[in-house]
Design an enzyme around this catalytic site. Structure first.
Site, mmCIF file in Angstrom:
data_model
loop_
_atom_site.group_PDB
_atom_site.id
_atom_site.type_symbol
_atom_site.label_atom_id
_atom_site.label_comp_id
_atom_site.label_asym_id
_atom_site.label_seq_id
_atom_site.Cartn_x
_atom_site.Cartn_y
_atom_site.Cartn_z
ATOM 1 N N LEU A 133 0.990 -0.917 0.028
ATOM 2 C CA LEU A 133 -0.114 -0.112 0.096
ATOM 3 C C LEU A 133 0.803 1.252 -0.227
ATOM 4 O O LEU A 133 1.978 1.416 0.810
ATOM 5 C CB LEU A 133 -0.889 0.143 1.231
ATOM 6 C CG LEU A 133 -1.987 -0.870 1.449
ATOM 7 C CD1 LEU A 133 -2.488 -0.768 2.854
ATOM 8 C CD2 LEU A 133 -2.964 -0.640 0.551
ATOM 9 N N HIS A 134 0.631 2.317 -0.941
ATOM 10 C CA HIS A 134 1.586 3.318 -0.912
ATOM 11 C C HIS A 134 0.661 4.687 -1.330
ATOM 12 O O HIS A 134 1.235 5.816 -1.403
ATOM 13 C CB HIS A 134 2.844 3.187 -1.489
ATOM 14 C CG HIS A 134 2.555 3.297 -2.972
ATOM 15 N ND1 HIS A 134 2.232 2.113 -3.690
ATOM 16 C CD2 HIS A 134 2.725 4.093 -3.992
ATOM 17 C CE1 HIS A 134 2.010 2.243 -5.002
ATOM 18 N NE2 HIS A 134 2.446 3.643 -5.192
#
Ligand code: UD1
Length: 369
Positions: free
Chosen positions: A214-215
Site C-alpha cells: 500500500l502506498h
C-alpha cells in the site's frame, strides 16, 4: 557509410520505472539497433532499497546522468527535474527521449524534451483510470498529449488514444516491458538457491501467506481510510498470515496515526525486486494499490485484490486474476475469503505479454526515427 546513430535518452526516476527500463537497456546492449543510448536517473527515488538495489538486481548499468532531485511537493519535484533535465538535453542534444510509466519524472522529462523539439516516446502509453484525483492520471494525460510514439501494453490504451484523436500510425501495441523483466527475473530465480533471499525465512515460517503493498496517498494519507484497510487486513490475517513490505510514505503514516498492527501481519522494509518476486510468486493472494503488481500477479496467475475504486489496467480484470474491490473493509474481507475458499476467479495471460516488448519497441524506433 552508415549514418551516425541516433542519440536516445532513457529516463527513469522512481521505483516502478526501473523494471520497465531494464529490458530496454538489455535489448540495447545487444548492439543491433542504430542508437547511442544514455540512461538518465532523475533521483525521484533515492533510498538504497527504493533505487540502488533495483539497478544491481535488474542489471541496469550506472546512469550516465543522475539528477539527484529527491523528494518534495509535486510542483517542487517536477520543477527540479525539469530544470536539471533541460540542462543535460541542451548539452547533449538527444534525438529521442524515451519515458516510461506515469510518475512525475515521466511528465517532467517529456515536457522538457518536447519544448526543445526533441521527439518523445512513451512506453506504457494510453492507460486511463478516469480518476483525476490520482497524480499519475494527470501525468499520463499530459505526457500523452505531447508524445510522438505511443507504446501500448493493452488494448484499452489503444482505444483511449484513438478516442483522444491520436494518429493511428503513432500508436503501437507492443506488449509490456515490465512483463519482459518479470519473466527474465523468474528464469533467474529458478536457477538460484531459494536460501539467498531475505524472504526465505518468512516463507519457511509461513507455508501459506498473502502479500500486501500500500502506498497511494488516497489510501495511506487519510487515517480513516488507512485504519479501515488495516482493520480489514487484520481480519484476513486471522485466516492467512500477511507479509507487508512497507513503502516509506506508508511507514511514516502508520506511526503518525498510531495504527495497531497484529502479529500475523508481518511488516518488512521495502524489498529488493528479487526478494519481493520470490515472495509474491508463491503467495495465495496479493492485496495492493500498486499498478505494477496488478499486472505481475496476472502474468503469474496469482490472485490479486486491488484496494482502489478503479484501475487504469482493465485487462488484469477482464482477462487476468485481478479484482478491483475498493477500500470498504467488509468487502475486502469478503473478497479475500472467497479466494481463500478456492472460489476466486481464474485468469489467463493477456495478448503479447510474452517477454518480447522491448525488442518490438526498439524495432519501431529504429525503423521510424
Ligand atoms: C511515486 C509515484 C507513484 C509510484 C510510487 C512507487 C509520482 C507522482 N508517484 O510515488 O506513481 O507508484 O512512486 O513508489 O511520481 N521517500 C523516501 N525515499 C525514497 C523516495 C521517497 O523516503 O527513496 C519518501 C519521501 O518522504 C517522499 C515520499 O516517500 O516524500 C513520497 O515519494 P514520491 O517520490 O513523492 O512519491 P511516491 O509516493 O513514492
Amino acid at each position: 557509410m552508415n549514418p551516425a546513430p541516433k542519440k536516445l535518452f532513457i529516463v527513469a526516476g522512481a521505483r516502478p520505472n526501473f523494471m520497465k527500463i531494464a529490458p530496454l537497456m538489455r535489448e540495447l546492449r545487444r548492439g543491433v539497433y542504430p542508437f547511442a543510448a544514455k540512461l538518465v536517473h532523475t533521483g525521484q527515488h533515492y533510498d538504497k532499497e527504493m533505487s540502488d538495489v533495483f539497478f544491481e538486481e535488474l542489471e541496469i548499468p550506472k546512469p550516465d546522468y543522475h539528477l539527484e532531485v529527491g523528494s518534495g511537493s509535486h510542483a517542487e519535484q517536477t520543477a527540479r527535474i525539469m530544470v536539471r533535465f533541460e540542462e543535460i538535453c541542451l548539452k547533449d542534444r538527444p534525438d529521442i527521449v524515451v519515458v516510461v510509466g506515469d510518475v512525475n519524472s515521466t511528465l517532467a522529462c517529456s515536457i522538457v524534451a518536447k519544448k526543445l523539439h526533441i521527439k518523445v516516446a512513451h512506453v506504457e502509453a494510453g492507460l486511463r483510470s478516469g480518476d483525476m484525483a490520482m497524480p499519475e492520471e494527470i501525468n499520463r494525460m499530459v505526457t500523452d498529449a505531447i508524445t510522438d510514439w505511443f507504446f501500448v501494453t493493452e488494448k484499452s490504451g489503444l482505444d483511449h488514444l484513438l478516442a483522444e484523436g491520436k494518429p493511428r500510425d503513432s500508436i503501437h501495441f507492443v506488449g509490456h516491458v515490465m512483463i519482459d523483466n518479470l519473466f527474465h527475473q523468474v528464469e533467474k530465480i529458478e536457477r538460484m538457491s531459494p536460501d539467498v533471499f531475505s524472504t526465505a525465512a518468512l516463507k519457511q515460517r509461513f507455508p501459506e501467506y498473502g502479500v500486501v503493498t500500500l502506498h497511494r496517498p488516497s489510501n495511506v494519507d487519510d487515517p480513516q481510510v488507512f485504519g479501515g484497510i488495516m482493520g480489514a487486513l487484520s481480519v484476513v490475517a486471522e485466516q492467512l498470515p500477511l507479509i507487508f513490505p512497507v513503502h516509506p510514505r506508508t511507514r511514516g503514516n502508520l506511526e503518525k496515526f498510531g495504527i495497531a498492527v497484529p502479529e500475523r501481519i508481518v511488516l518488512t522494509q521495502p524489498l529488493a525486486y528479487m526478494d519481493f518476486l520470490n515472495l509474491f510468486k508463491d503467495a495465495r493472494l496479493a492485496m495492493t494499490d500498486s499498478g505494477g503488481l496488478q499486472e505481475e500477479t496476472t502474468a503469474l496467475g496469482v490472485p490479486c485484490l486491488t484496494l482502489r475504486e478503479n484501475t487504469e489496467r482493465p485487462v488484469t480484470v477482464t482477462e487476468g486474476t485481478n479484482s478491483v474491490v475498493g477500500v470498504d473493509p467488509a468487502r475486502i474481507v469478503a473478497e479475500a475469503q472467497t479466494i481463500l475458499a478456492g472460489r476466486g476467479k481464474q485468469g489467463r495471460r493477456p495478448e503479447l505479454w510474452d517477454g518480447q516488448a522491448a525488442g518490438r519497441i526498439l524495432k519501431v524506433l529504429a525503423a521510424e526515427a
